[in-house]
Design a protein around this motif. Structure first.
Motif, PDB file in Angstrom:
ATOM      1  N   GLY A  11       0.807  -1.206   0.000  1.00 38.54           N
ATOM      2  CA  GLY A  11       0.000   0.000   0.000  1.00 38.54           C
ATOM      3  C   GLY A  11       0.839   1.253   0.000  1.00 38.54           C
ATOM      4  N   GLY A  12       0.531   2.183   0.897  1.00 39.81           N
ATOM      5  CA  GLY A  12       1.175   3.473   0.908  1.00 39.81           C
ATOM      6  C   GLY A  12       2.443   3.526   1.734  1.00 39.81           C
ATOM      7  N   LEU A  13       3.053   2.408   2.032  1.00 35.09           N
ATOM      8  CA  LEU A  13       4.280   2.416   2.805  1.00 35.09           C
ATOM      9  C   LEU A  13       5.440   2.899   1.948  1.00 35.09           C
ATOM     10  CD1 LEU A  13       4.050  -0.959   4.742  1.00 35.09           C
ATOM     11  CD2 LEU A  13       3.524   1.310   5.575  1.00 35.09           C
ATOM     12  N   GLY A  14       6.282   3.705   2.527  1.00 37.88           N
ATOM     13  CA  GLY A  14       7.462   4.179   1.825  1.00 37.88           C
ATOM     14  C   GLY A  14       8.630   3.236   2.019  1.00 37.88           C
ATOM     15  N   GLY A  15       9.737   3.591   1.420  1.00 39.83           N
ATOM     16  CA  GLY A  15      10.925   2.749   1.491  1.00 39.83           C
ATOM     17  C   GLY A  15      11.458   2.605   2.901  1.00 39.83           C
ATOM     18  N   THR A  16      11.418   3.693   3.662  1.00 40.24           N
ATOM     19  CA  THR A  16      11.911   3.656   5.037  1.00 40.24           C
ATOM     20  C   THR A  16      11.088   2.717   5.903  1.00 40.24           C
ATOM     21  OG1 THR A  16      12.568   5.962   4.768  1.00 40.24           O
ATOM     22  CG2 THR A  16      12.511   5.093   7.012  1.00 40.24           C
ATOM     23  N   GLU A  17       9.770   2.766   5.720  1.00 38.59           N
ATOM     24  CA  GLU A  17       8.897   1.897   6.519  1.00 38.59           C
ATOM     25  C   GLU A  17       9.128   0.426   6.183  1.00 38.59           C
ATOM     26  OE1 GLU A  17       7.716   4.545   4.860  1.00 38.59           O
ATOM     27  OE2 GLU A  17       6.954   5.884   6.423  1.00 38.59           O
ATOM     28  N   VAL A  18       9.306   0.132   4.907  1.00 34.77           N
ATOM     29  CA  VAL A  18       9.539  -1.258   4.486  1.00 34.77           C
ATOM     30  C   VAL A  18      10.852  -1.761   5.071  1.00 34.77           C
ATOM     31  CG1 VAL A  18       9.963  -2.754   2.501  1.00 34.77           C
ATOM     32  CG2 VAL A  18       8.161  -1.044   2.397  1.00 34.77           C
ATOM     33  N   ILE A  19      11.903  -0.944   5.003  1.00 31.58           N
ATOM     34  CA  ILE A  19      13.197  -1.340   5.562  1.00 31.58           C
ATOM     35  C   ILE A  19      13.098  -1.542   7.065  1.00 31.58           C
ATOM     36  CG2 ILE A  19      15.552  -0.528   5.992  1.00 31.58           C
ATOM     37  CD1 ILE A  19      15.441   0.766   3.194  1.00 31.58           C
ATOM     38  N   LEU A  20      12.361  -0.685   7.737  1.00 30.57           N
ATOM     39  CA  LEU A  20      12.173  -0.823   9.188  1.00 30.57           C
ATOM     40  C   LEU A  20      11.443  -2.122   9.516  1.00 30.57           C
ATOM     41  CD1 LEU A  20      12.459   0.445  12.001  1.00 30.57           C
ATOM     42  CD2 LEU A  20      10.236   1.508  11.618  1.00 30.57           C
ATOM     43  N   ILE A  21      10.407  -2.435   8.780  1.00 23.86           N
ATOM     44  CA  ILE A  21       9.640  -3.664   9.016  1.00 23.86           C
ATOM     45  C   ILE A  21      10.520  -4.887   8.768  1.00 23.86           C
ATOM     46  CG2 ILE A  21       7.727  -5.069   8.138  1.00 23.86           C
ATOM     47  CD1 ILE A  21       6.226  -2.394   7.683  1.00 23.86           C
ATOM     48  N   LEU A  22      11.267  -4.877   7.666  1.00 21.40           N
ATOM     49  CA  LEU A  22      12.155  -6.012   7.367  1.00 21.40           C
ATOM     50  C   LEU A  22      13.242  -6.164   8.420  1.00 21.40           C
ATOM     51  CD1 LEU A  22      12.513  -5.657   3.501  1.00 21.40           C
ATOM     52  CD2 LEU A  22      11.136  -7.316   4.774  1.00 21.40           C
ATOM     53  N   SER A  23      13.743  -5.051   8.941  1.00 18.16           N
ATOM     54  CA  SER A  23      14.761  -5.112   9.999  1.00 18.16           C
ATOM     55  C   SER A  23      14.199  -5.714  11.273  1.00 18.16           C
ATOM     56  CB  SER A  23      15.308  -3.712  10.290  1.00 18.16           C
ATOM     57  OG  SER A  23      15.893  -3.170   9.153  1.00 18.16           O
ATOM     58  N   VAL A  24      12.984  -5.323  11.629  1.00 20.73           N
ATOM     59  CA  VAL A  24      12.350  -5.874  12.830  1.00 20.73           C
ATOM     60  C   VAL A  24      12.105  -7.371  12.662  1.00 20.73           C
ATOM     61  CG1 VAL A  24      10.237  -5.824  14.211  1.00 20.73           C
ATOM     62  CG2 VAL A  24      11.335  -3.687  13.546  1.00 20.73           C
ATOM     63  N   ILE A  25      11.668  -7.782  11.486  1.00 20.54           N
ATOM     64  CA  ILE A  25      11.446  -9.213  11.234  1.00 20.54           C
ATOM     65  C   ILE A  25      12.765  -9.970  11.346  1.00 20.54           C
ATOM     66  CG2 ILE A  25      10.834 -10.884   9.442  1.00 20.54           C
ATOM     67  CD1 ILE A  25       8.688  -8.890   8.532  1.00 20.54           C
ATOM     68  N   LEU A  26      13.821  -9.401  10.778  1.00 19.73           N
ATOM     69  CA  LEU A  26      15.135 -10.039  10.852  1.00 19.73           C
ATOM     70  C   LEU A  26      15.607 -10.159  12.291  1.00 19.73           C
ATOM     71  CD1 LEU A  26      17.544 -11.182   9.294  1.00 19.73           C
ATOM     72  CD2 LEU A  26      18.467  -8.879   9.194  1.00 19.73           C
ATOM     73  N   LEU A  27      15.414  -9.119  13.089  1.00 17.78           N
ATOM     74  CA  LEU A  27      15.815  -9.173  14.494  1.00 17.78           C
ATOM     75  C   LEU A  27      14.962 -10.148  15.293  1.00 17.78           C
ATOM     76  CD1 LEU A  27      16.472  -5.409  15.264  1.00 17.78           C
ATOM     77  CD2 LEU A  27      18.160  -7.240  15.178  1.00 17.78           C
ATOM     78  N   PHE A  28      13.676 -10.182  14.976  1.00 15.71           N
ATOM     79  CA  PHE A  28      12.748 -11.027  15.735  1.00 15.71           C
ATOM     80  C   PHE A  28      12.976 -12.511  15.463  1.00 15.71           C
ATOM     81  CE2 PHE A  28       8.483 -12.868  16.518  1.00 15.71           C
ATOM     82  CZ  PHE A  28       8.384 -12.560  17.859  1.00 15.71           C
ATOM     83  N   PHE A  29      13.122 -12.879  14.187  1.00  8.56           N
ATOM     84  CA  PHE A  29      13.236 -14.289  13.834  1.00  8.56           C
ATOM     85  C   PHE A  29      14.670 -14.753  13.649  1.00  8.56           C
ATOM     86  CE2 PHE A  29       8.893 -13.331  12.366  1.00  8.56           C
ATOM     87  CZ  PHE A  29       8.225 -14.283  13.101  1.00  8.56           C
ATOM     88  N   GLY A  30      15.556 -13.872  13.289  1.00 14.29           N
ATOM     89  CA  GLY A  30      16.943 -14.260  13.044  1.00 14.29           C
ATOM     90  C   GLY A  30      17.157 -14.694  11.613  1.00 14.29           C
ATOM     91  N   ALA A  31      18.405 -14.634  11.188  1.00 19.39           N
ATOM     92  CA  ALA A  31      18.731 -14.934   9.794  1.00 19.39           C
ATOM     93  C   ALA A  31      18.534 -16.407   9.454  1.00 19.39           C
ATOM     94  CB  ALA A  31      20.169 -14.516   9.515  1.00 19.39           C
ATOM     95  N   LYS A  32      18.669 -17.293  10.421  1.00 21.28           N
ATOM     96  CA  LYS A  32      18.540 -18.727  10.140  1.00 21.28           C
ATOM     97  C   LYS A  32      17.090 -19.144   9.942  1.00 21.28           C
ATOM     98  CE  LYS A  32      22.756 -20.098  12.482  1.00 21.28           C
ATOM     99  NZ  LYS A  32      23.362 -20.935  13.512  1.00 21.28           N
TER     100      LYS A  32
END
Length: 71
Positions: A11-32
């Motif tokens: 939707g209307g999410l910008g690039g910064t918001e998408v990067i923030l969401i992906l970073s939180v997912i990466l921190l929450f679940f881990g790279a493995k």
């Protein structure tokens, strides 16, 4: 083309918001765990598509059967 579809889905999410969401997912679940999550998501989407195709096929067959019996 694929990234455009993903961004349209978000939707209307910008690039910064998408990067923030992906970073939180990466921190929450881990790279493995991320490949396992993506694999499970892909399987779920595939099963959903297969089920919808099967239902659509059943409906089309029942319509054809009804039209053949009314003639």
């Amino acid at each position: 083309m694929g990234i455009n579809n993903v961004l349209l889905f978000l939707g209307g999410l910008g690039g910064t918001e998408v990067i923030l969401i992906l970073s939180v997912i990466l921190l929450f679940f881990g790279a493995k765990k991320l490949p396992e999550l993506a694999k499970g998501l892909g399987r779920g989407i595939r099963e959903f598509k297969d089920a919808t195709k099967e239902i659509q096929h059943d409906i089309e067959n029942s319509v054809k059967d009804d039209s053949n019996t009314t003639k």
